[in-house]
Design a protein around this motif. Structure first.
Motif, PDB file in Angstrom:
ATOM      1  N   ARG A   1       0.815  -1.211   0.000  1.00  0.00           N
ATOM      2  CA  ARG A   1       0.000   0.000   0.000  1.00  0.00           C
ATOM      3  C   ARG A   1       0.849   1.262   0.000  1.00  0.00           C
ATOM      4  O   ARG A   1       0.301   2.376  -0.011  1.00  0.00           O
ATOM      5  CB  ARG A   1      -0.955  -0.002   1.193  1.00  0.00           C
TER       6      ARG A   1
ATOM      7  N   TRP B   1      -1.813  -7.976   0.743  1.00  0.00           N
ATOM      8  CA  TRP B   1      -1.431  -6.568   0.824  1.00  0.00           C
ATOM      9  C   TRP B   1      -0.528  -6.291   2.024  1.00  0.00           C
ATOM     10  O   TRP B   1      -0.861  -6.633   3.149  1.00  0.00           O
ATOM     11  CB  TRP B   1      -2.676  -5.690   0.918  1.00  0.00           C
TER      12      TRP B   1
ATOM     13  N   ASP C   1       0.716  -3.546   4.496  1.00  0.00           N
ATOM     14  CA  ASP C   1       0.310  -2.235   4.983  1.00  0.00           C
ATOM     15  C   ASP C   1       1.553  -1.439   5.399  1.00  0.00           C
ATOM     16  O   ASP C   1       2.659  -1.976   5.476  1.00  0.00           O
ATOM     17  CB  ASP C   1      -0.639  -2.395   6.170  1.00  0.00           C
TER      18      ASP C   1
ATOM     19  N   PRO D   1       0.515   4.731   8.795  1.00  0.00           N
ATOM     20  CA  PRO D   1       0.231   6.066   8.258  1.00  0.00           C
ATOM     21  C   PRO D   1       0.717   7.207   9.152  1.00  0.00           C
ATOM     22  O   PRO D   1       0.867   8.334   8.672  1.00  0.00           O
ATOM     23  CB  PRO D   1      -1.295   6.081   8.129  1.00  0.00           C
TER      24      PRO D   1
ATOM     25  N   GLU E   1      -2.735   3.918  -3.724  1.00  0.00           N
ATOM     26  CA  GLU E   1      -2.896   3.232  -2.440  1.00  0.00           C
ATOM     27  C   GLU E   1      -2.365   4.044  -1.260  1.00  0.00           C
ATOM     28  O   GLU E   1      -3.055   4.191  -0.246  1.00  0.00           O
ATOM     29  CB  GLU E   1      -2.249   1.852  -2.492  1.00  0.00           C
ATOM     30  N   PRO E   2      -1.144   4.593  -1.324  1.00  0.00           N
ATOM     31  CA  PRO E   2      -0.676   5.372  -0.172  1.00  0.00           C
ATOM     32  C   PRO E   2      -1.494   6.638   0.063  1.00  0.00           C
ATOM     33  O   PRO E   2      -1.696   7.032   1.216  1.00  0.00           O
ATOM     34  CB  PRO E   2       0.783   5.694  -0.509  1.00  0.00           C
TER      35      PRO E   2
ATOM     36  N   ARG F   1      -4.669   6.971  -0.381  1.00  0.00           N
ATOM     37  CA  ARG F   1      -5.869   6.534   0.346  1.00  0.00           C
ATOM     38  C   ARG F   1      -5.533   6.181   1.787  1.00  0.00           C
ATOM     39  O   ARG F   1      -6.271   6.509   2.716  1.00  0.00           O
ATOM     40  CB  ARG F   1      -6.488   5.330  -0.355  1.00  0.00           C
ATOM     41  N   ARG F   2      -4.407   5.484   1.990  1.00  0.00           N
ATOM     42  CA  ARG F   2      -4.036   5.050   3.343  1.00  0.00           C
ATOM     43  C   ARG F   2      -3.741   6.238   4.245  1.00  0.00           C
ATOM     44  O   ARG F   2      -4.009   6.195   5.455  1.00  0.00           O
ATOM     45  CB  ARG F   2      -2.813   4.125   3.268  1.00  0.00           C
TER      46      ARG F   2
END
Length: 406
Positions: free
Chosen positions: A112, A135, A137, A140, A368-369, A371-372
């Motif tokens: 991600r 996935w 992770d 964040p 992806e990042p 969104r994360r």
């Protein structure tokens, strides 16, 4: 360390116009020697590769010179250097070839943290093969992707792990060597997106443990193209779709159609420029040795110089109450992503552009990042440094941000 940035800047014709470029992560400016190499190849005697006519031999020499140059840049075997239209195209091509060996129940692991070019191709080919996608992770808050995050997704059915060498969005640099040890421990392959990393660090593929390493020369002063490096023995095990008369030799079996010799010549020229960068900047430790040694010395000098500018920007941003800095990893490239508490990043982008400061706002295909991290749809304002940025660029940037947030 002394780094003569004025001498470096003199190599880039576009800088004479006065723009402050902080958009290198999307594509750097190009030195004159690279443009000249492309021009000279286009107007030289050239034809399809061969060994009979001078034009054929010129083309053949261009190809071999590019493979040798990129091997020196990456610490790779020239016989494992594959030239492509882009990193994205190369990843799709290698992914389709690898997927021919996968079965339902096999697992492919993506991250991600990655640019979508190292995510979506694997998701697509895995689904077509009936393989399962898992996935990785990242945190964040710290923006760290740790070895433990990878290890949680590995199993005896893992066939490939795709992970970035450095995030093009926030700069995070995962510990690739430690990740590679875990990946290889379950018998899987490691595919590394080195597009952003190769612009800011010396690369040693063996030390990183990458089975495949892909990069884009236009991110480090070169032409718009992509390059993949892998062991020739590994490439021999893959059978991409190709035309019947086309050679089955490695690495040529992965290169479709007539090659763009002018872009290959430009790629060789940019590697030579990087090898010479330390000397141009007057760095004492970067003048001797073979091309590989000079590349590594130049990249060390450039990394140290860029990092000093990054720290200066970060120190100043700490006083901006309405700015959130999303680049927080301990080990990262000089790439800063900002959002504003009360203003649009797109407005900031346009405001700075009016001041002739290029710092774009987007998610930059890092779907992806973004969104994360919970970024808005408009993404963040990205400030990317290069060895041609200087203190006056930083002064203008900080002054522009001060005016925008006032």
């Amino acid at each position: 360390m002394s780094f003569d940035v004025a001498a470096v800047r003199a190599q880039f014709p576009s800088l004479a116009a006065g723009t402050a470029y902080f958009d290198g992560p999307g594509g750097s400016q190009t030195p004159q020697v690279v443009a000249s190499a492309i021009h000279d190849t286009l107007v030289s005697s050239i034809a399809n590769r061969g060994l009979v006519t001078r034009a054929e031999r010129n083309a053949d020499e261009v190809v071999h010179a590019m493979r040798a140059a990129m091997a020196d840049l990456l610490g790779a075997d020239p016989r494992g250097i594959v030239f492509g239209r882009s990193m994205t195209q190369l990843t799709f091509d290698v992914g389709r070839a690898l997927a021919k060996t996968w079965s339902p129940g096999d697992e492919v692991v993506v991250s991600r943290l990655d640019h979508d070019a190292n995510v979506r191709p694997w998701v697509i080919v895995a689904e077509n093969a009936g393989a399962t996608v898992r996935w990785i992770d990242f945190d964040p808050e710290s923006t760290e992707l740790r070895v433990e995050h990878v290890a949680e997704q590995l199993s005896e059915r893992t066939r490939l792990v795709a992970v970035t060498g450095a995030s093009n969005l926030i700069g995070t640099r995962p510990d690739l060597a430690a990740i590679a040890e875990r990946v290889h421990g379950v018998g899987a392959l490691l595919y590394v997106d080195g597009v952003h990393l190769a612009a800011h660090a010396g690369i040693d593929i063996a030390a990183l443990g990458a089975d495949f390493f892909v990069c884009s020369p236009y991110k480090f002063f070169g032409p718009h193209c992509g390059v993949l490096a892998a062991s020739p023995d590994l490439l021999e095990t893959l059978h991409p779709d190709k035309l019947l008369p086309a050679t089955d030799d490695v690495p040529e079996r992965f290169e479709l159609g007539t090659l763009p010799y002018e872009l290959m010549a430009g790629t060789t020229a940019v590697v030579d420029f990087i090898a010479d960068l330390g000397r141009i900047a007057g760095v004492d430790s970067a003048g001797g040795g073979d091309r590989r040694e000079r590349i590594l010395a130049s990249m060390r000098a450039a990394e140290e110089y860029e990092d000093a500018l990054r720290r200066r920007i970060e120190s100043a941003l700490a006083d901006f109450e309405t700015v959130t800095l999303h680049s927080r990893a301990r080990h990262r490239t000089p790439t800063l992503l900002l959002t504003f508490a009360d203003r649009s990043v797109q407005d900031a982008y346009r405001f700075l552009a009016e001041l002739d400061i290029n710092a774009p706002a987007d998610s930059f295909y890092a779907y992806e990042p973004a969104r994360r991290l919970g970024l808005p749809d408009e993404g963040g304002l990205r400030i990317g440094l290069a060895p041609y940025n200087d203190d006056s660029d930083v002064d203008r940037l900080l002054d522009g941000l001060t005016k925008f947030t006032s």
